[in-house]
Design a protein around this motif. Structure first.
Motif, short mmCIF file in Angstrom:
data_model
loop_
_atom_site.label_atom_id
_atom_site.label_comp_id
_atom_site.label_asym_id
_atom_site.label_seq_id
_atom_site.Cartn_x
_atom_site.Cartn_y
_atom_site.Cartn_z
N MET A 189 0.81 -1.21 0.00
CA MET A 189 0.00 0.00 0.00
C MET A 189 0.85 1.27 0.00
O MET A 189 0.33 2.37 -0.21
N PHE A 190 2.14 1.13 0.24
CA PHE A 190 3.04 2.27 0.31
C PHE A 190 2.96 3.18 -0.91
O PHE A 190 2.86 4.40 -0.78
N PRO A 191 2.98 2.63 -2.15
CA PRO A 191 2.88 3.52 -3.31
C PRO A 191 1.55 4.28 -3.38
O PRO A 191 1.48 5.33 -4.02
N LEU A 192 0.50 3.75 -2.71
CA LEU A 192 -0.81 4.41 -2.75
C LEU A 192 -0.94 5.51 -1.72
O LEU A 192 -1.96 6.20 -1.67
N PHE A 197 4.57 10.70 -4.87
CA PHE A 197 4.09 11.51 -5.99
C PHE A 197 3.11 12.58 -5.51
O PHE A 197 2.56 12.49 -4.41
N PHE A 198 2.92 13.58 -6.34
CA PHE A 198 1.83 14.54 -6.20
C PHE A 198 0.69 14.06 -7.09
O PHE A 198 0.91 13.53 -8.18
N TYR A 209 -10.15 8.60 -9.10
CA TYR A 209 -9.93 7.28 -8.48
C TYR A 209 -8.86 7.36 -7.38
O TYR A 209 -9.01 6.76 -6.31
N VAL A 210 -7.80 8.10 -7.65
CA VAL A 210 -6.71 8.21 -6.68
C VAL A 210 -7.18 8.88 -5.40
O VAL A 210 -6.79 8.48 -4.29
N MET A 215 -5.17 8.24 2.67
CA MET A 215 -3.80 8.66 3.00
C MET A 215 -3.27 9.74 2.05
O MET A 215 -2.48 10.59 2.47
N ILE A 216 -3.73 9.72 0.81
CA ILE A 216 -3.26 10.70 -0.16
C ILE A 216 -3.67 12.11 0.26
O ILE A 216 -2.91 13.07 0.11
N HIS A 217 -4.86 12.24 0.82
CA HIS A 217 -5.33 13.55 1.26
C HIS A 217 -4.46 14.09 2.39
O HIS A 217 -4.16 15.29 2.43
N GLY A 218 -4.04 13.20 3.29
CA GLY A 218 -3.17 13.63 4.38
C GLY A 218 -1.81 14.08 3.88
O GLY A 218 -1.27 15.10 4.32
#
Length: 265
Positions: A189-192, A197-198, A209-210, A215-218
């Motif tokens: 899950m680390f790459p997600l 990346f931005f 989808y991303v 976690m991406i929002h954080g």
């Protein structure tokens, strides 16, 4: 709320704080001992891991392909990821390591989970502060644009780490094999997590989808706080907060369910 109810609540809260504090001290001594640097390993371990990643990115001169400060990019991504990953991994073994303490009337299963996860969150937090302070001092990083926004992002991700840890531990209690493979799954899950990346850097048709990944929002929020308007981010703090509340609610229900079958030994 009546005065008597307020007094009872304060007493219960004081007892709860003492229990958590005692479990934290026991966890530190049990895990790190009193020899060598002792409890300093609490933040040295995540700090060294992050430092190695930062030096690797700088060694390959990744900043040659972008005007973005690659050291700041790494520092604002990896510690966040390590916080929720380590917290969920450590939550799995919390009950078996402290099951004898459940004989004590004031110690509950939930207390052992909170103690372990808070310890991991504290370690990641100290590592983040020390590394940022060090790299700012030697000139590899600039001062953050909005420290308060970064702090808010960190707190939201700490909530996420706790909610995820409760759920992962509950599943591992029901399915023993899951506890053994979660370490690998969390690494996948680390790459997600957005640490590498931005969202703005990926094709716009995939943004929808991303951005379902909490976690991406954080990570986007934390980097927005550091870089300011020099980068384009797509965080939604309210979405992350709602995800955290759902995780905490579901996690607490799951812990309550399996706690009934836990017997001290």
């Amino acid at each position: 709320m009546q005065y008597g109810d307020q007094t009872t609540f304060r007493q219960s809260l004081a007892i709860q704080c003492r229990v958590i504090n005692a479990l934290l001290m026991r966890e530190i001594i049990t895990r790190y001992g009193r020899n060598n640097i002792g409890f300093l390993w609490l933040f040295v371990e995540p700090m060294v891991m992050t430092l190695l990643i930062v030096l690797f990115w700088r060694y390959i001169r990744a900043d040659a392909f972008s005007t973005l400060n690659i050291v700041a990019f790494a520092i604002t991504g990896y510690p966040l990821m390590m916080m929720w990953r380590n917290a969920s991994n450590r939550a799995i073994g919390a009950i078996s390591a402290n099951i004898s303490l459940l004989y004590h009337r004031n110690v509950r299963v939930l207390d052992t989970l909170f103690a372990r996860m808070l310890l991991e969150i504290a370690g990641a937090t100290i590592a983040q502060i020390v590394l940022m302070g060090f790299f700012i001092a030697i000139g590899w990083m600039n001062m953050p644009h909005d420290t308060f926004y970064m702090l808010l992002a960190w707190l939201l991700m700490a909530m996420f780490a706790i909610g995820l840890g409760l759920i992962i531990c509950s599943i591992a209690q029901e399915i023993e094999a899951f506890g053994k493979i979660w370490g690998t799954l969390s690494f996948v899950m680390f790459p997600l997590s957005g640490a590498m990346f931005f969202v703005h850097a990926i094709p716009s048709q995939y943004h929808h989808y991303v951005l379902w990944v909490p976690m991406i929002h954080g990570t986007e929020m934390f980097r927005h706080g550091y870089f300011g308007s020099t980068v384009i981010t797509y965080e939604n703090p309210w979405y992350l907060l709602i995800c955290n509340l759902v995780l905490l609610f579901v996690g607490l229900l799951m812990v309550k369910h399996f706690s009934k079958g836990i017997e001290p030994s």
